[in-house]
Design a protein around this motif. Structure first.
Motif, PDB file in Angstrom:
ATOM      1  N   SER A  73       4.428  31.007 -29.641  1.00 13.04           N
ATOM      2  CA  SER A  73       2.789  30.836 -28.625  1.00 13.04           C
ATOM      3  C   SER A  73       3.248  31.408 -27.556  1.00 13.04           C
ATOM      4  O   SER A  73       2.380  31.757 -26.588  1.00 13.04           O
ATOM      5  CB  SER A  73       3.600  29.208 -28.178  1.00 13.04           C
ATOM      6  OG  SER A  73       3.468  28.235 -29.357  1.00 13.04           O
ATOM      7  N   LEU A  74       4.737  32.048 -26.905  1.00 15.41           N
ATOM      8  CA  LEU A  74       4.625  32.576 -25.782  1.00 15.41           C
ATOM      9  C   LEU A  74       3.288  34.159 -26.536  1.00 15.41           C
ATOM     10  O   LEU A  74       2.665  35.089 -24.676  1.00 15.41           O
ATOM     11  CB  LEU A  74       5.648  33.117 -25.730  1.00 15.41           C
ATOM     12  CG  LEU A  74       6.389  32.269 -25.155  1.00 15.41           C
ATOM     13  CD1 LEU A  74       8.196  32.912 -24.581  1.00 15.41           C
ATOM     14  CD2 LEU A  74       5.955  32.285 -23.529  1.00 15.41           C
ATOM     15  N   ALA A  75       4.126  34.849 -27.271  1.00 12.84           N
ATOM     16  CA  ALA A  75       2.799  35.585 -27.777  1.00 12.84           C
ATOM     17  C   ALA A  75       1.165  35.693 -27.604  1.00 12.84           C
ATOM     18  O   ALA A  75       0.667  36.672 -26.582  1.00 12.84           O
ATOM     19  CB  ALA A  75       3.436  36.480 -29.155  1.00 12.84           C
ATOM     20  N   ALA A  76       1.182  34.402 -28.715  1.00 14.10           N
ATOM     21  CA  ALA A  76      -0.313  34.081 -28.171  1.00 14.10           C
ATOM     22  C   ALA A  76      -0.697  33.657 -26.893  1.00 14.10           C
ATOM     23  O   ALA A  76      -2.234  34.220 -26.082  1.00 14.10           O
ATOM     24  CB  ALA A  76      -0.547  32.450 -28.644  1.00 14.10           C
ATOM     25  N   PHE A  77      -0.068  33.711 -25.772  1.00 14.04           N
ATOM     26  CA  PHE A  77      -0.040  32.927 -24.683  1.00 14.04           C
ATOM     27  C   PHE A  77       0.026  34.543 -23.715  1.00 14.04           C
ATOM     28  O   PHE A  77      -1.183  34.248 -23.320  1.00 14.04           O
ATOM     29  CB  PHE A  77       0.862  32.339 -23.896  1.00 14.04           C
ATOM     30  CG  PHE A  77       0.653  31.814 -22.057  1.00 14.04           C
ATOM     31  CD1 PHE A  77      -0.180  31.294 -21.848  1.00 14.04           C
ATOM     32  CD2 PHE A  77       1.346  33.312 -20.622  1.00 14.04           C
ATOM     33  CE1 PHE A  77       0.087  30.428 -20.558  1.00 14.04           C
ATOM     34  CE2 PHE A  77       0.552  32.250 -20.453  1.00 14.04           C
ATOM     35  CZ  PHE A  77       0.274  31.149 -19.511  1.00 14.04           C
ATOM     36  N   ALA A  78       0.772  35.497 -24.174  1.00 12.98           N
ATOM     37  CA  ALA A  78      -0.025  36.845 -22.764  1.00 12.98           C
ATOM     38  C   ALA A  78      -0.701  37.902 -23.788  1.00 12.98           C
ATOM     39  O   ALA A  78      -1.292  38.030 -22.874  1.00 12.98           O
ATOM     40  CB  ALA A  78       1.465  37.466 -23.811  1.00 12.98           C
ATOM     41  N   ALA A  79      -0.842  37.539 -25.110  1.00 18.09           N
ATOM     42  CA  ALA A  79      -2.284  38.238 -25.575  1.00 18.09           C
ATOM     43  C   ALA A  79      -3.663  37.505 -24.996  1.00 18.09           C
ATOM     44  O   ALA A  79      -4.278  38.409 -24.131  1.00 18.09           O
ATOM     45  CB  ALA A  79      -2.762  37.653 -26.779  1.00 18.09           C
ATOM     46  N   LEU A 238      -5.321  34.398 -33.127  1.00 11.80           N
ATOM     47  CA  LEU A 238      -3.978  34.314 -33.065  1.00 11.80           C
ATOM     48  C   LEU A 238      -2.654  34.183 -33.410  1.00 11.80           C
ATOM     49  O   LEU A 238      -1.880  34.403 -33.769  1.00 11.80           O
ATOM     50  CB  LEU A 238      -4.332  35.263 -31.839  1.00 11.80           C
ATOM     51  CG  LEU A 238      -3.084  35.873 -31.271  1.00 11.80           C
ATOM     52  CD1 LEU A 238      -2.646  37.360 -31.859  1.00 11.80           C
ATOM     53  CD2 LEU A 238      -3.722  36.823 -29.645  1.00 11.80           C
ATOM     54  N   HIS A 239      -2.929  32.919 -32.653  1.00 10.57           N
ATOM     55  CA  HIS A 239      -2.040  31.414 -32.591  1.00 10.57           C
ATOM     56  C   HIS A 239      -1.253  31.245 -33.815  1.00 10.57           C
ATOM     57  O   HIS A 239       0.404  31.704 -34.145  1.00 10.57           O
ATOM     58  CB  HIS A 239      -1.626  30.533 -32.053  1.00 10.57           C
ATOM     59  CG  HIS A 239      -1.287  30.156 -31.635  1.00 10.57           C
ATOM     60  ND1 HIS A 239      -1.660  28.366 -31.076  1.00 10.57           N
ATOM     61  CD2 HIS A 239       0.458  29.961 -31.532  1.00 10.57           C
ATOM     62  CE1 HIS A 239       0.067  27.390 -31.070  1.00 10.57           C
ATOM     63  NE2 HIS A 239       0.989  28.895 -31.108  1.00 10.57           N
TER      64      HIS A 239
END
Length: 315
Positions: A73-79, A238-239
């Motif tokens: 979730s943090l990776a999707a948020f960062a993107a 992506l998520h």
């Protein structure tokens, strides 16, 4: 294909029923909000309490699941944040809301009804874990960044107090904590309380889907399809992809929990998302994203259900 439609079609038929009930004037927006309030304050907390209180605490506090889902979730948020901040040159608030839209799922209203039809009653456990990540990590992160972007933000202390106030009044989070407490203390609800809790829990899925449809009736995506399409792509592709990779790297998570996590990640963003964004002047754009993402999720979730056996063939 027919097997997949037997899972997704009832979900979206109930959403359509809610939409038509408002569109046709049978129910008004105020009545839909009332049903939504029932789900949030009574049905979903009852579902979480019933599910968590009947499981051993070591099964609930699944560190591998929380780690994998949180990192994904943090990776999707960062993107989403990076795309808005440096791709579209938006401010902190716009970037934070874009990141939140790509990383926080509608776990209770859409995710759970789909997951429970795939993995059965176990679905309530990963739902609680996903909601912990969303409530304690993703929403506070987005609100902190958005508040930092205000000209009169008021400082870190005010932001922290506001986030703490929101969390303390969150009925879903309270339901999770009550269920955890009962499990930790090995307490069981007496039959006189258990039966109404079970009845409320059973009402959560159909009522939640009905509310989604009624809520969508008042939202208009016109003129904002480009931004909404980008956000939908991030949320629905992506998520889930980030979740799949993260769970592949984190050992010791049961296959059915991996399937649940992937399905929860493939759900659209939560219904209060436009309301959170409204205070930063982004309500209409985020409402458009919610409409587009929810409509497209019928196809994306159906496709995902079709490839799940191949994704987890090795368990």
């Amino acid at each position: 294909m027919f097997d997949i439609l037997t899972i997704t079609a009832p979900i979206f038929l109930l959403i359509g029923l809610g939409y038509l009930s408002v569109r046709g004037g049978l129910l008004g927006s105020e009545q839909i909000r009332g049903i939504g309030s029932f789900v949030i304050h009574f049905a979903l907390p009852a579902l979480l309490i019933h599910s968590l209180a009947t499981r051993p605490v070591e099964e609930i506090l699944n560190a591998g699941y929380l780690l994998a889902y949180g990192l994904a979730s943090l990776a999707a948020f960062a993107a989403g944040f990076a795309l808005a901040r440096w791709g579209r040159r938006e401010g902190l608030a716009g970037a934070a809301m874009s990141g939140l839209g790509m990383s926080a799922s509608n776990s209770g209203f859409i995710g759970y009804p789909v997951v429970v039809m795939v993995v059965g009653p176990l679905a309530a456990l990963p739902m609680a874990l996903c909601m912990l990540v969303e409530s304690l990590l993703m929403v506070p992160l987005a609100l902190t960044l958005a508040e930092a972007g205000r000209p009169n933000g008021g400082g870190a202390r005010r932001v922290a107090l506001e986030i703490a106030r929101r969390l303390a009044r969150n009925p879903v989070l309270i339901g999770i904590l009550v269920g955890l407490g009962l499990s930790l203390l090995e307490l069981r609800l007496p039959p006189m309380l258990l039966r109404p809790v079970e009845m409320l829990a059973q009402a959560s899925a159909p009522a939640a889907l009905f509310v989604i449809g009624g809520t969508l009736c008042g939202l208009r995506p016109a003129g904002m399809l480009a931004d909404a399409g980008q956000m939908a792509l991030g949320k629905l592709v992506l998520h889930p992809l980030a979740v799949y990779v993260a769970f592949a790297l984190v050992p010791g998570v049961a296959p059915e929990l991996k399937i649940a996590a992937l399905l929860f990640a493939s759900a659209p963003m939560f219904t209060v998302y436009p309301l959170l964004a409204q205070q930063y002047g982004l309500g209409e754009r985020c409402a458009a994203a919610l409409v587009v993402t929810t409509l497209l999720s019928f196809f994306s979730m159906s496709l995902l259900l079709g490839v799940l056996p191949q994704l987890f063939v090795s368990g």
